[in-house]
Design an enzyme around this catalytic site. Structure first.
Site, PDB file in Angstrom:
ATOM      1  N   GLN A   1    -107.126 -57.457   8.092  1.00  0.00           N
ATOM      2  CA  GLN A   1    -105.866 -56.723   8.127  1.00  0.00           C
ATOM      3  C   GLN A   1    -105.051 -56.968   6.876  1.00  0.00           C
ATOM      4  O   GLN A   1    -105.331 -57.874   6.088  1.00  0.00           O
ATOM      5  CB  GLN A   1    -105.062 -57.128   9.359  1.00  0.00           C
ATOM      6  CG  GLN A   1    -104.766 -58.616   9.449  1.00  0.00           C
ATOM      7  CD  GLN A   1    -104.184 -59.002  10.804  1.00  0.00           C
ATOM      8  OE1 GLN A   1    -102.992 -59.279  10.906  1.00  0.00           O
ATOM      9  NE2 GLN A   1    -105.028 -59.008  11.832  1.00  0.00           N
TER      10      GLN A   1
ATOM     11  N   GLU B   1     -96.563 -64.073   6.142  1.00  0.00           N
ATOM     12  CA  GLU B   1     -96.823 -65.135   7.113  1.00  0.00           C
ATOM     13  C   GLU B   1     -97.439 -66.346   6.434  1.00  0.00           C
ATOM     14  O   GLU B   1     -97.967 -66.265   5.318  1.00  0.00           O
ATOM     15  CB  GLU B   1     -97.721 -64.629   8.246  1.00  0.00           C
ATOM     16  CG  GLU B   1     -99.045 -64.064   7.792  1.00  0.00           C
ATOM     17  CD  GLU B   1     -99.764 -63.274   8.886  1.00  0.00           C
ATOM     18  OE1 GLU B   1     -99.084 -62.549   9.643  1.00  0.00           O
ATOM     19  OE2 GLU B   1    -100.994 -63.376   8.968  1.00  0.00           O
TER      20      GLU B   1
ATOM     21  N   HIS C   1    -106.846 -60.028   4.789  1.00  0.00           N
ATOM     22  CA  HIS C   1    -107.212 -61.339   5.307  1.00  0.00           C
ATOM     23  C   HIS C   1    -107.718 -61.217   6.734  1.00  0.00           C
ATOM     24  O   HIS C   1    -107.481 -60.225   7.420  1.00  0.00           O
ATOM     25  CB  HIS C   1    -106.024 -62.299   5.259  1.00  0.00           C
ATOM     26  CG  HIS C   1    -104.857 -61.875   6.100  1.00  0.00           C
ATOM     27  ND1 HIS C   1    -103.920 -60.955   5.655  1.00  0.00           N
ATOM     28  CD2 HIS C   1    -104.467 -62.211   7.362  1.00  0.00           C
ATOM     29  CE1 HIS C   1    -103.006 -60.762   6.584  1.00  0.00           C
ATOM     30  NE2 HIS C   1    -103.326 -61.504   7.650  1.00  0.00           N
TER      31      HIS C   1
ATOM     32  N   ARG D   1    -105.210 -52.413   9.975  1.00  0.00           N
ATOM     33  CA  ARG D   1    -106.512 -53.052  10.134  1.00  0.00           C
ATOM     34  C   ARG D   1    -107.596 -52.319   9.348  1.00  0.00           C
ATOM     35  O   ARG D   1    -107.521 -51.115   9.145  1.00  0.00           O
ATOM     36  CB  ARG D   1    -106.890 -53.103  11.618  1.00  0.00           C
ATOM     37  CG  ARG D   1    -105.915 -53.935  12.444  1.00  0.00           C
ATOM     38  CD  ARG D   1    -106.223 -53.875  13.930  1.00  0.00           C
ATOM     39  NE  ARG D   1    -105.302 -54.715  14.679  1.00  0.00           N
ATOM     40  CZ  ARG D   1    -104.109 -54.318  15.115  1.00  0.00           C
ATOM     41  NH1 ARG D   1    -103.719 -53.061  14.875  1.00  0.00           N
ATOM     42  NH2 ARG D   1    -103.320 -55.141  15.764  1.00  0.00           N
TER      43      ARG D   1
END
Length: 397
Positions: free
Chosen positions: A96, A133, A260, A279
Site C-alpha cells: 500500500q 506512520e 510498503h 493498495r
C-alpha cells in the site's frame, strides 16, 4: 489522567497470540490484529471519569482546549491528531501507499462530489488527511519498504529465470528511474488472465526454491507472501521493493507515496489520524491502479532504520519529520522520569508495571495497559524499575 479501555480489531491477518500475551489474557484462537489507542471515530478508546464510560472522541469534542491544550488545537485543530496502535501481523498485509495531504483533500473532495458512498468497497479516500506512520518493533519484524534501484530489481527478477518477467526487466534496465519503476509496477499489476496467472505462479515457485540459499531473508519473505496470497499479482510488485527486518526497539518511518507492506511481527505503531490507503497487491480488496500510480513516489532508496535518540529523563525519541505525532520510549530505572503536561499524550506500558503520579492523581499501569493524559499543564512522574513505557504525543511549534 485516564485509564483507556481499548478496542482490539480482529482482521484476518492478525496473530492469534501476540496481543493476548501483551494484555495478559487467554487467546481465543481467533486473529487479533490491532489494539487501537486514541480518538479515531472508527474505534475510539473509552474512559470513565465517574459518570460512566464515554468514548474519548466525544470527551475531546466536548472541550477540545481542555483536553488537547489551546496550542495543540490552534496547530492541529480540535481533534487528537494521532492514533496509536499495537499491530500484530501473522500474515502479510497488503502492499500500500498513502497520499499527501493535498492529494487526500483532492481525492476526498472528488469522491464526495461524485457521491461515492463512504463505505463503498471501491472508495479510495475515507477522509481528507494524509497518513504518515511509524512502526517500532516489539518483536523481530519483517516488511517491504520503498523501491529497490531499477538495477537491483532487474537483477533479482532475472535471477528467478521466469520468462514472463522479461518485459519488466527490460523496462528496469533501459528507462530512467522514475519511468522504469512506474512502468514496471504498472506491468506487474497488469498480470491478469491465464498468461498473467502463469507468470505469478512461476514467480512463486522460483522465490520458494531460492529462499533456503538466500542469506538476506528476502526470498523467504517473498515466499511467505506467495504462500499466504496464492496467485496474487502483488507478489511481482513486491519484487520491486526492499526487504527489511527490524529488531526489537528499531523503527521505520513511512511517509506519503512510499509503497510498503508489513509481513509479520509485532510493533507499536503511530500515525496521523487518517484511514486513507491505496493498495497495490497482496489483498482481495479494491486496487485502483490509475489512482495508485498518481500517489506513489517513483524513486528508489534504502529504508532508514531508526534507532532512538537519547533525551532528557531517560526518554529515547524516534525522530520524524512531522509534528502530528511524536513517539518515544522509556526504559525505567531507579529514578522516575518526569513528563511535561503541555500537550495531549497517550502512554502504553509494554513491560513491567509503572506508576503515574501528578500532584493530584496516581494511576498504575500493568503490561498492556494505557492511559490518556490531557494537556492540563501538570507534570507526570513515571516510576517502575524495569518497566517499559511508550509515549505518544505531538510536537508543538
Amino acid at each position: 489522567m485516564d485509564r483507556l479501555d481499548n478496542t482490539v480489531r480482529d482482521y484476518a491477518w492478525g496473530s492469534a497470540t501476540a496481543i493476548p500475551e501483551l494484555l495478559g489474557r487467554p487467546a481465543t484462537g481467533e486473529p487479533q490484529a490491532e489494539l487501537w489507542m486514541g480518538a479515531h471515530p472508527g474505534a475510539p478508546s473509552v474512559i470513565d471519569r465517574g459518570n460512566g464510560p464515554v468514548p474519548l472522541d466525544r470527551v475531546i469534542a466536548a472541550d477540545p482546549a481542555a483536553e488537547l491544550g489551546a496550542a495543540a488545537v490552534e496547530q492541529f485543530g480540535p481533534t487528537l491528531p494521532f492514533l496509536m496502535k499495537v499491530l500484530a501481523a501473522a500474515v502479510p498485509l497488503s502492499i500500500q501507499a498513502h497520499p499527501t495531504r493535498a492529494e487526500a483533500r483532492a481525492g476526498y473532495a472528488d469522491e464526495e462530489r461524485r457521491g461515492v458512498p463512504a463505505d463503498a468497497p471501491h472508495r479510495n479516500y475515507k477522509d481528507d488527511n494524509h497518513k504518515p506512520e511509524l512502526i517500532c518493533a516489539l518483536s523481530e519484524f519483517e516488511g517491504l519498504c520503498g523501491f529497490r534501484t531499477p538495477t537491483d530489481a532487474a537483477d533479482l527478477m532475472a535471477s528467478l529465470e521466469v520468462p514472463g518477467l522479461e518485459p519488466l526487466i527490460d523496462l528496469l534496465r533501459t528507462k530512467p528511474e522514475a519511468e522504469a519503476l512506474s512502468g514496471a509496477l504498472a506491468e506487474a499489476l497488469a498480470l491478469t488472465g491465464e498468461q498473467g496467472r502463469a507468470t505469478v505462479e512461476a514467480v512463486a515457485r522460483a522465490v520458494t526454491a531460492a529462499a533456503p540459499s538466500d542469506p538476506s531473508g528476502a526470498m523467504a519473505g517473498y515466499a511467505f507472501a506467495a504462500a499466504e496470497h496464492p496467485g496474487d499479482r502483488g507478489l511481482v510488485a513486491a519484487l520491486l521493493l526492499n526487504y527489511i527486518r527490524l529488531q526489537p526497539g528499531e523503527a521505520l518511518y513511512l511517509g506519503a507515496g512510499l509503497p510498503h507492506a508489513y509481513l509479520r511481527g509485532t510493533g507499536v505503531e503511530i500515525m496521523a489520524n487518517s484511514d486513507n490507503v491505496l493498495r497495490c497487491g497482496l489483498t482481495p480488496k479494491h486496487v485502483d491502479v490509475p489512482e495508485l500510480l498518481k500517489v506513489v513516489g517513483f524513486h528508489s532508496g534504502s529504508p532508514e532504520i531508526l534507532r532512538p535518540e537519547p533525551g532528557t529523563d531517560g526518554e529515547r525519541l524516534y525522530p520524524v519529520p512531522i509534528d502530528e505525532f511524536r513517539l518515544s520510549r522509556y526504559d525505567l530505572a531507579e529514578h522516575p522520569a518526569v513528563l511535561p503536561g503541555d500537550a495531549p499524550q497517550i502512554l502504553l506500558c509494554t513491560a513491567g508495571t509503572v506508576e503515574l503520579a501528578s500532584e493530584t492523581q496516581t494511576l498504575t499501569l500493568h503490561q498492556g495497559e494505557s492511559a490518556f493524559l490531557p494537556a492540563d499543564g501538570a507534570e507526570t512522574a513515571l516510576t517502575g524499575p524495569g518497566a517499559t513505557v511508550f509515549r505518544s504525543t505531538v510536537t508543538l511549534s
